[in-house]
Structure formats: structure tokens, C-alpha cells
Design a protein around this motif. Sequence first.
Motif, mmCIF file in Angstrom:
data_model
loop_
_atom_site.group_PDB
_atom_site.id
_atom_site.type_symbol
_atom_site.label_atom_id
_atom_site.label_comp_id
_atom_site.label_asym_id
_atom_site.label_seq_id
_atom_site.Cartn_x
_atom_site.Cartn_y
_atom_site.Cartn_z
ATOM 1 N N THR A 30 0.855 -1.181 0.000
ATOM 2 C CA THR A 30 0.000 0.000 0.000
ATOM 3 C C THR A 30 0.892 1.233 0.000
ATOM 4 O O THR A 30 2.113 1.126 0.146
ATOM 5 C CB THR A 30 -0.915 0.034 1.244
ATOM 6 N N PRO A 37 5.885 3.850 0.496
ATOM 7 C CA PRO A 37 5.395 2.489 0.294
ATOM 8 C C PRO A 37 5.368 1.706 1.589
ATOM 9 O O PRO A 37 6.221 1.890 2.464
ATOM 10 C CB PRO A 37 6.429 1.892 -0.671
ATOM 11 N N HIS A 38 4.381 0.819 1.711
ATOM 12 C CA HIS A 38 4.329 -0.100 2.838
ATOM 13 C C HIS A 38 4.097 -1.503 2.299
ATOM 14 O O HIS A 38 3.535 -1.678 1.220
ATOM 15 C CB HIS A 38 3.230 0.309 3.826
ATOM 16 N N LEU A 39 4.536 -2.492 3.063
ATOM 17 C CA LEU A 39 4.440 -3.882 2.620
ATOM 18 C C LEU A 39 4.444 -4.773 3.847
ATOM 19 O O LEU A 39 5.334 -4.648 4.693
ATOM 20 C CB LEU A 39 5.643 -4.223 1.728
#
Lengths: 150, 150
Positions: A30, A37-39
Motif C-alpha cells: 500500500t 510504500p508499505h508492505l
Amino acid sequence: MTAEARDRETRKADTLAMLGTPAIDVWVATASATGAPHLVPVSLAWVDERVVIAVEATSVTARNVTASGQARLAVGPTRDVVMIDAVLEETVDVAADDALGAAYVAQADWDPRRDTGYVFLVLRPVQVQAWREANEIAGRTLMRDGSWLV
Amino acid sequence: MTAEARDRETRKADTLAMLGTPAIDVWVATASATGAPHLVPVSLAWVDERVVIAVEATSVTARNVTASGQARLAVGPTRDVVMIDAVLEETVDVAADDALGAAYVAQADWDPRRDTGYVFLVLRPVQVQAWREANEIAGRTLMRDGSWLV
């Protein structure tokens, strides 16, 4: 020793089988409104052609998806990938929908209803791609604009 | 049947071993300026404490990283994860740096210098976390602000 490329019907069948696998995880990418960014990896349930995940309501993932309405998902190892671009259909408190909770717990290997502060994010796929090695890059798109192509 | 949580020294050793594994892949999450998430699996080389990946210069990943300067990376399966937040140190045409090209090819199982249009993205870790199951969430942060904590 690359295997022969699968045809698209086989890829769709393999994709649906993978998404329905008990206790399988999904990588959820996301982004914040400012482009950070994130994961994270989380458990997945495949319910009525939706990807359902359970995350803390205050988590980065929940905040990003709520704000942007979108996520990019990966299931499977890096050389047997199902990539999904999805949009947020609804956010549901885990205690608020018994049928959804039962469907999630039937596939995932934990029960978020035993904790507090969790929500289900119901994500509707709009693009689905599946490939193993470079010879499967061609023909990798199985769903576009929310409709299966095969 | 969850294994006992590893201590942090063991996690760092396991992390470095994983990052140095031949032909290993990394999930690369990036975001556009407008907050659209992207995610792809690519080959990884671990060179001088940097994650080096090779991507097409025109790819979404290259464009996102060039614009934002950041990426979030995951190595390993979902239940033996190394998560890395990284910043872009430099972008190098794959033909422009023989030492970097040799180091990349020594670990990855393909040679991007045989194709055209590829660049190396040299990513410097600023945060590294490693965990297997929920009992390893505590103590998962091994690097913060670019410095190893263990």
C-alpha cells in the motif's frame, strides 16, 4: 530448466487453487498519500471472489487502504506469482459480520475475533496476473478491469 | 508448533545469510507520487551492505524509486521474513560500472548487461526487521536509522 509456459486456462485454475489454499499468506503493498510504500505479509481468505485480510484498524496498511482505496497483492513464491491489483470494497469490524468471520476463519489459521481492534478489509480484484518464469510474462494478465479474460 | 523465538544476534546472522543467498529474489514495494502502490519480485544482490536490483529504466519500479527515493523490500517467505526500508543511493546504467555488474552477476542467476535499457538501483537499508512467527514480532528491529542495533 524452465518448464513450458502454462496456457491461460491452466493459469486461472492454478490461481484459484492458490487463492483457496488453507493458511496461505498474501503480501500487501500500500502507499501513503505522500507516496511512502508499505508492505506486510498477512493471512488471506478468498471469499466470493474477494481477498479478505484482517489487520489492526490503526495499522499502516488499514490507514493507507482506507485513504487510497487501493492495494497491490502478491500470493505465492517469487517464481510462482499471483499479482492482484485490488480496490477496497468495504471495511468491516471483525465482530460485525458472522458470515464473513466464519469464512475467514475457515481458511486462515488464526481468528482475529479473539483480539480487539481488528478489521476485515474486503478487497475486490481489478487486475490479476500469474506467472512463474520469464517465459510466462507474455499472457500473464488473467483479469482486467474486474473481468476475467479467460 | 511454533519454534522458540530466535535471539537478535541469531536473527542478524540469519538475515545476512539470507541476503547473500545465490539466486534469491526480493519483493520491491514502491509508490507513485499520487499514492498508487506497486510491487514486483526481482533478483537481489547484496553488495557492500546495499541491496542491488536490476530493472528496466522505464519500469514503474524505476520511475517510482527515482521520484520518491524510497522502497520497502521483503526477502524470504511470509513466515521467515526480512523486511527492509531502503533509500535510493544511486542509479547506475548496467554497463557503466564493471565492479557492480560483476558483483550482481556473481549472486543473481541472470545478467542484465545482455539486455538493453536496464539500470541498477543501489538501495541503502535504513531499517531492517526479521521475524518468523508472531512470537518474533517483539525484537524484530535489527537496524534503525541505518545503524545495526546488534
